[in-house]
Design a protein around this motif. Structure first.
Motif, PDB file in Angstrom:
ATOM      1  N   THR A 138      45.357  43.568  54.712  1.00 27.52           N
ATOM      2  CA  THR A 138      44.534  43.580  55.852  1.00 27.52           C
ATOM      3  C   THR A 138      45.208  42.546  56.808  1.00 27.52           C
ATOM      4  N   LEU A 139      44.715  42.710  58.301  1.00 34.69           N
ATOM      5  CA  LEU A 139      45.389  41.800  58.969  1.00 34.69           C
ATOM      6  C   LEU A 139      44.217  40.835  59.356  1.00 34.69           C
ATOM      7  N   ASP A 140      43.163  41.063  58.831  1.00 34.78           N
ATOM      8  CA  ASP A 140      42.110  40.041  59.430  1.00 34.78           C
ATOM      9  C   ASP A 140      41.740  39.199  57.909  1.00 34.78           C
ATOM     10  N   GLU A 141      41.407  37.757  58.278  1.00 37.70           N
ATOM     11  CA  GLU A 141      41.428  36.745  57.285  1.00 37.70           C
ATOM     12  C   GLU A 141      40.014  37.333  56.597  1.00 37.70           C
ATOM     13  N   LYS A 142      39.012  37.482  57.451  1.00 39.77           N
ATOM     14  CA  LYS A 142      37.597  37.407  56.857  1.00 39.77           C
ATOM     15  C   LYS A 142      37.760  38.811  55.823  1.00 39.77           C
ATOM     16  N   LEU A 143      38.177  39.886  56.227  1.00 48.23           N
ATOM     17  CA  LEU A 143      38.331  41.047  55.439  1.00 48.23           C
ATOM     18  C   LEU A 143      39.126  40.502  54.143  1.00 48.23           C
ATOM     19  N   LEU A 144      39.983  39.739  54.238  1.00 51.54           N
ATOM     20  CA  LEU A 144      40.726  39.274  52.845  1.00 51.54           C
ATOM     21  C   LEU A 144      40.036  38.834  52.049  1.00 51.54           C
ATOM     22  N   ASP A 145      38.987  37.604  52.608  1.00 46.34           N
ATOM     23  CA  ASP A 145      38.193  37.077  51.660  1.00 46.34           C
ATOM     24  C   ASP A 145      37.229  37.944  51.058  1.00 46.34           C
ATOM     25  N   ARG A 146      36.580  39.012  51.775  1.00 47.78           N
ATOM     26  CA  ARG A 146      35.795  39.882  51.219  1.00 47.78           C
ATOM     27  C   ARG A 146      36.270  40.689  50.153  1.00 47.78           C
ATOM     28  N   LEU A 147      37.590  41.063  50.335  1.00 49.27           N
ATOM     29  CA  LEU A 147      38.271  42.004  49.398  1.00 49.27           C
ATOM     30  C   LEU A 147      38.353  41.398  48.083  1.00 49.27           C
ATOM     31  N   ALA A 148      38.638  40.109  48.429  1.00 49.25           N
ATOM     32  CA  ALA A 148      38.916  39.183  46.898  1.00 49.25           C
ATOM     33  C   ALA A 148      37.600  38.806  46.242  1.00 49.25           C
ATOM     34  N   THR A 149      36.601  38.612  47.032  1.00 50.38           N
ATOM     35  CA  THR A 149      35.144  38.542  46.578  1.00 50.38           C
ATOM     36  C   THR A 149      34.589  39.848  45.777  1.00 50.38           C
ATOM     37  N   PHE A 150      34.915  40.969  46.162  1.00 57.29           N
ATOM     38  CA  PHE A 150      34.514  42.403  45.769  1.00 57.29           C
ATOM     39  C   PHE A 150      35.562  42.407  44.462  1.00 57.29           C
ATOM     40  N   ALA A 151      36.617  42.374  44.530  1.00 54.02           N
ATOM     41  CA  ALA A 151      37.281  42.518  43.385  1.00 54.02           C
ATOM     42  C   ALA A 151      36.785  41.414  42.061  1.00 54.02           C
ATOM     43  N   THR A 152      36.491  40.186  42.262  1.00 53.00           N
ATOM     44  CA  THR A 152      36.282  39.290  41.460  1.00 53.00           C
ATOM     45  C   THR A 152      34.776  39.867  40.767  1.00 53.00           C
ATOM     46  N   GLU A 153      33.930  40.226  41.967  1.00 50.70           N
ATOM     47  CA  GLU A 153      32.597  40.530  41.421  1.00 50.70           C
ATOM     48  C   GLU A 153      32.416  41.962  40.679  1.00 50.70           C
ATOM     49  N   ARG A 154      33.243  42.749  40.795  1.00 54.92           N
ATOM     50  CA  ARG A 154      33.349  43.901  40.223  1.00 54.92           C
ATOM     51  C   ARG A 154      34.481  44.089  39.244  1.00 54.92           C
ATOM     52  N   ASN A 155      34.919  42.789  38.819  1.00 51.37           N
ATOM     53  CA  ASN A 155      36.046  42.723  37.655  1.00 51.37           C
ATOM     54  C   ASN A 155      37.015  43.628  37.844  1.00 51.37           C
ATOM     55  N   LYS A 156      37.667  43.798  39.000  1.00 51.45           N
ATOM     56  CA  LYS A 156      38.663  44.606  39.219  1.00 51.45           C
ATOM     57  C   LYS A 156      40.249  43.633  39.318  1.00 51.45           C
ATOM     58  N   ALA A 157      40.855  43.809  38.457  1.00 53.17           N
ATOM     59  CA  ALA A 157      41.909  43.043  37.922  1.00 53.17           C
ATOM     60  C   ALA A 157      42.699  42.910  39.220  1.00 53.17           C
ATOM     61  N   HIS A 158      42.987  41.823  39.810  1.00 51.57           N
ATOM     62  CA  HIS A 158      43.747  41.728  41.219  1.00 51.57           C
ATOM     63  C   HIS A 158      44.635  40.396  41.333  1.00 51.57           C
ATOM     64  N   LEU A 159      45.676  40.322  41.832  1.00 54.60           N
ATOM     65  CA  LEU A 159      46.318  39.335  42.273  1.00 54.60           C
ATOM     66  C   LEU A 159      46.365  38.935  43.819  1.00 54.60           C
ATOM     67  N   LEU A 160      45.860  37.907  44.306  1.00 58.02           N
ATOM     68  CA  LEU A 160      45.873  37.575  45.687  1.00 58.02           C
ATOM     69  C   LEU A 160      47.060  36.880  45.907  1.00 58.02           C
ATOM     70  N   LEU A 161      47.839  37.512  46.937  1.00 61.30           N
ATOM     71  CA  LEU A 161      49.192  36.841  47.400  1.00 61.30           C
ATOM     72  C   LEU A 161      48.974  35.708  48.143  1.00 61.30           C
ATOM     73  N   LYS A 162      49.564  34.402  48.073  1.00 63.64           N
ATOM     74  CA  LYS A 162      49.386  33.189  48.638  1.00 63.64           C
ATOM     75  C   LYS A 162      50.841  32.803  49.460  1.00 63.64           C
ATOM     76  N   ARG A 163      51.777  33.307  48.860  1.00 59.64           N
ATOM     77  CA  ARG A 163      53.113  33.044  49.606  1.00 59.64           C
ATOM     78  C   ARG A 163      53.837  34.380  50.298  1.00 59.64           C
ATOM     79  N   ARG A 164      54.781  34.263  51.421  1.00 60.16           N
ATOM     80  CA  ARG A 164      55.247  35.292  51.735  1.00 60.16           C
ATOM     81  C   ARG A 164      56.526  36.042  50.876  1.00 60.16           C
ATOM     82  N   GLY A 165      56.335  36.916  50.614  1.00 54.95           N
ATOM     83  CA  GLY A 165      57.602  37.419  49.880  1.00 54.95           C
ATOM     84  C   GLY A 165      57.579  37.090  48.269  1.00 54.95           C
ATOM     85  N   ASP A 166      56.402  36.760  47.656  1.00 53.43           N
ATOM     86  CA  ASP A 166      56.437  36.367  46.506  1.00 53.43           C
ATOM     87  C   ASP A 166      56.527  37.410  45.285  1.00 53.43           C
TER      88      ASP A 166
END
Length: 773
Positions: A642-670
């Protein structure tokens, strides 16, 4: 030459061999030259025969029968390739062969391929979008139908007899069959010549003016891994890439290209190739490879550990004659400043992290300035700037102040208020209109500097400018022959700002012509908005004139993305180019190198409208799971961005609450983080600012709708709108160009698609539908 006949077995090889997809490969160039009668024959593949017949050429496999199927291109009647470039000639033919195979095998057609019901005609539009009168090729599916039916050959032939931008009535018009009959009647003779072995002509009997082609075995479809040695890579490179890699280093060199053209790989290969050549010549060569962040540094080091089988990377300069050092610019500066600045005084060694912390400090300084200083400054400020400071969203103001401080106040004004007042304002920056406006901006800068001083730290610009001060001295000029580098390689130059670019030429052993080899795609994320390629070249090489003597390679073949995704990215960049005079379009004349097998995994990019944000977030993960199944890939090969910081937070929260295995990128090109996500079976989630340099099978973009990308509001001043629109074009292009096979874009139905997508929608490059949950 009046016709070309291509047999079905040859079509299978021509559409699946990666070296025949682009004229940047010698084989692809030779194929295009045959199509346009520039040469009579060449070795396109060990499996193919190129046989000259009266008035035409046959391209077949080594064994054909009287029952073989043929696509006939009537060049005399259609004038198909007149006024068409070599690259487009190859592209049109590749599309025609794929279309022919779909017709024979009864496969589903796409938007650009049409069969007219009730007729024997079909039309192909090889170039999607952009034009009112698109180029088209008309095909007769039953040439000489009655006669061939009597001979049992009905349905074995397709005739491309008309091409160009003029329309017509396919139901009524009839194809001229003179050249078709010549091709049909020549088949027995061609078959006998091939069987007798006369279809092959010894290479030594070729004319010296003919194009000689290296025979290469086709690479497997899943051969996109970067982990190969130098010797394994060289046969897989395009002619242009190989020329760049093997050319001696004797001055500045720029390599440009769109995302996915292999710029970073080419830099790595060139560095190792130069070191190997020096080792064979028993000469000393010391190179440095500079990256923008720690994450990309680690990725490059890992890839080089496989490419560099000679052990150049990481070798000690005091022990080895040939060495390659990989580091960030901050690390390079720190080594030279080790006497003046300690490790703890750096705000952060990673450039991306450093700029993130810099934003926080500027935000605090801005809040203090607005509270304590703005009331006394306001009546002297221009109305536009005062309105901007009061009404604009604070974080957007902070981002624009960061740009002003780094690029203008520190970079161009050297922190001097009088010099700052004399400088012109940035085209896409703060809406400064007077010296009073600059005075308030300088007040914010001083408060920011006070905060750095309070914690005893220096930001990236401080470090770089200090390094320039220490390096631009008689002492360093005397020492640089011993401590400098023979050549400097810079990856992703577009991510550095003016201060950082001014520094590089000090690290070479000699002064001019500076052996600086760098890659650039200014559409990805320009460090200093408003720069041109000439500005970057002039700054890097420290030339007094505006046209430094610099060689350039522009990569055109895109290996990462499907043709449909390339077209979508082209539309986004083209829209940016019409808005901003300095917005570079790296996709002009670009072409995809996808084979037919790869194209079968692709689908047209689509925009899915969902009822609301909650449904959009849920649907993003639903589509990710479905795409994983369709593509048969790992979860880590699906990116939700996403290009929106608020949506990114909501995506990460949703994934955590629904137990969706996910990695949140914190650095460019990692890439190493993505690799760990592959092991643990995680989807990858990230902001567009952090996905550069990565590659995924599918990309799902979330929240690309009107009013959100770019942000809009009645209180936005014109300068802010330009800044946000420029940044949105950068980010959207980067996000889309990460995808290999699929792009799906989600937006709220009530908002409608982002205006940045409208050119693509109007050109039918992006299909719109309602999402079904």
């Amino acid at each position: 030459m009046k016709f070309i006949a291509i047999e079905l077995g040859a079509i299978d090889e021509l559409i699946s061999n990666r070296f025949l997809q682009s004229v940047e490969f010698e084989q692809g160039k030779a194929f295009s030259a045959i199509l346009t009668a520039q040469i009579k024959r060449a070795v396109l593949s060990p499996k193919l025969e190129v046989t000259k017949a009266d008035d035409g050429v046959f391209i077949t496999v080594s064994s054909i029968s009287l029952e073989s199927r043929f696509l006939i291109l009537d060049l005399e009647q259609s004038r198909m390739f007149q006024g068409v470039s070599d690259a487009d000639t190859l592209f049109i033919t590749q599309k025609l062969m794929r279309f022919a195979k779909k017709i024979w095998e009864g496969l589903a057609l796409n938007f650009a391929e049409r069969i007219f019901s009730g007729t024997t005609k079909a039309v192909l539009f090889p170039f999607r979008g952009y034009e009112q009168s698109p180029y088209r090729v008309t095909i007769e599916r039953e040439p000489w139908g009655d006669r061939l039916a009597k001979r049992g050959h009905r349905g074995n032939f397709l005739l491309a007899y008309k091409a160009g931008r003029e329309g017509g009535d396919a139901a009524r018009e009839n194809a001229e069959l003179t050249n078709f009959r010549k091709a049909y009647e020549a088949i027995p003779e061609v078959r006998q010549r091939i069987q007798a072995g006369s279809g092959k002509k010894p290479a030594q009997s070729m004319s010296l003016t003919q194009l000689q082609v290296l025979e290469l075995e086709p690479a497997p479809v899943n051969s996109s891994s970067l982990y190969r040695s130098l010797d394994d890579w060289l046969p897989l490179l395009t002619t242009q890439q190989r020329r760049f890699v093997e050319q001696p280093i004797n001055g500045p060199y720029r390599i440009e290209g769109a995302a996915g053209t292999g710029k970073t790989l080419s830099l790595m290969l060139k560095a190792v190739c130069a070191l190997r050549t020096a080792q064979e010549a028993k000469s000393a060569l010391s190179l440095v490879f500079v990256t923008h962040s720690d994450a990309t540094k680690r990725t490059i080091q890992e890839v080089l550990s496989v490419i560099d089988t000679y052990g150049f990377t990481g070798s000690d300069r005091n022990v080895s004659s040939q060495t390659l050092k990989v580091c960030t610019l901050s690390e390079l500066c720190a080594e030279e400043l080790r006497q003046s600045i300690s490790e703890s005084e750096f705000i952060d060694r990673d450039a991306m992290e450093s700029k993130g912390l810099q934003l926080l400090y500027i935000s605090e300084a801005l809040q203090e300035a607005m509270r304590d200083d703005f009331p006394s400054h306001e009546r002297f400020l221009t109305p536009g700037f005062a309105s901007f400071m009061k009404s604009e969203e604070s974080w957007r103001i902070t981002e624009m102040f960061q740009h002003e401080i780094s690029v203008v106040i520190k970079g161009r004004a050297s922190e001097d208020l009088n010099r700052y007042k004399k400088l012109p304002t940035l085209r896409y920056g703060l809406p400064i209109g007077s010296d009073a406006d600059k005075g308030f901006a300088f007040t914010v800068f001083r408060l920011y500097q006070d905060r750095l001083g309070a914690v005893g730290q220096f930001d990236t610009d401080d470090v770089v400018l200090t390094a320039i001060g220490q390096l631009d001295t008689p002492i360093w000029r005397r020492r640089r022959m011993r401590e400098g580098f023979d050549a400097i390689f810079i990856d992703e130059t577009h991510l550095f700002n003016i201060n950082e670019l001014h520094l590089f030429h000090f690290f070479t052993k000699k002064e001019g012509p500076y052996p600086i080899i760098y890659s650039v795609d200014r559409s990805q994320a320009v460090g200093d908005k408003g720069w041109t390629s000439a500005d970057i070249a002039k700054t890097l090489t420290d030339q007094a004139d505006s046209t430094p003597q610099e060689r350039e390679e522009r990569m055109k073949t895109i290996f990462r993305s499907s043709p449909d995704i390339v077209n979508l990215a082209f539309s986004i960049v083209s829209a940016g180019a019409t808005l901003f005079t300095n917005f570079d379009n790296p996709l002009e004349a670009a072409a995809s190198a996808f084979t037919d097998a790869e194209e079968r995994l692709t689908a047209e990019p689509c925009y899915l409208a969902v009822p609301n944000d909650e449904a959009m977030i849920e649907h993003a993960f639903s589509r990710a799971e479905q795409l994983q199944k369709e593509l048969g890939c790992k979860r880590s090969q699906i990116l939700i961005v996403t290009l929106d910081e608020k949506l990114l937070d909501r995506l990460a929260t949703f994934a955590t609450e629904r137990n969706k295995a996910h990695l949140l990128l914190k650095r460019r090109g990692d890439a190493l983080a993505v690799e760990s996500a592959s092991v643990s079976g995680q989807f990858v989630i990230g902001h567009a600012d952090y996905v550069g340099g990565l590659e995924f099978f599918a990309v799902i973009l979330v929240g690309i709708d009107n009013g959100r990308v770019p942000p809009v509001g009645e209180d936005l001043v014109e300068s802010s709108k330009h800044f946000l629109s420029y940044a949105a074009h950068n980010r959207l292009y980067v996000a889309v160009s990460r995808a290999k096979y699929r792009v799906e874009i989600l937006g709220e139905k009530a908002r409608g698609p982002s205006k940045l997508l409208l050119p693509a929608i109007n050109a039918n490059l992006l299909q719109i539908s309602d999402a079904s949950l």
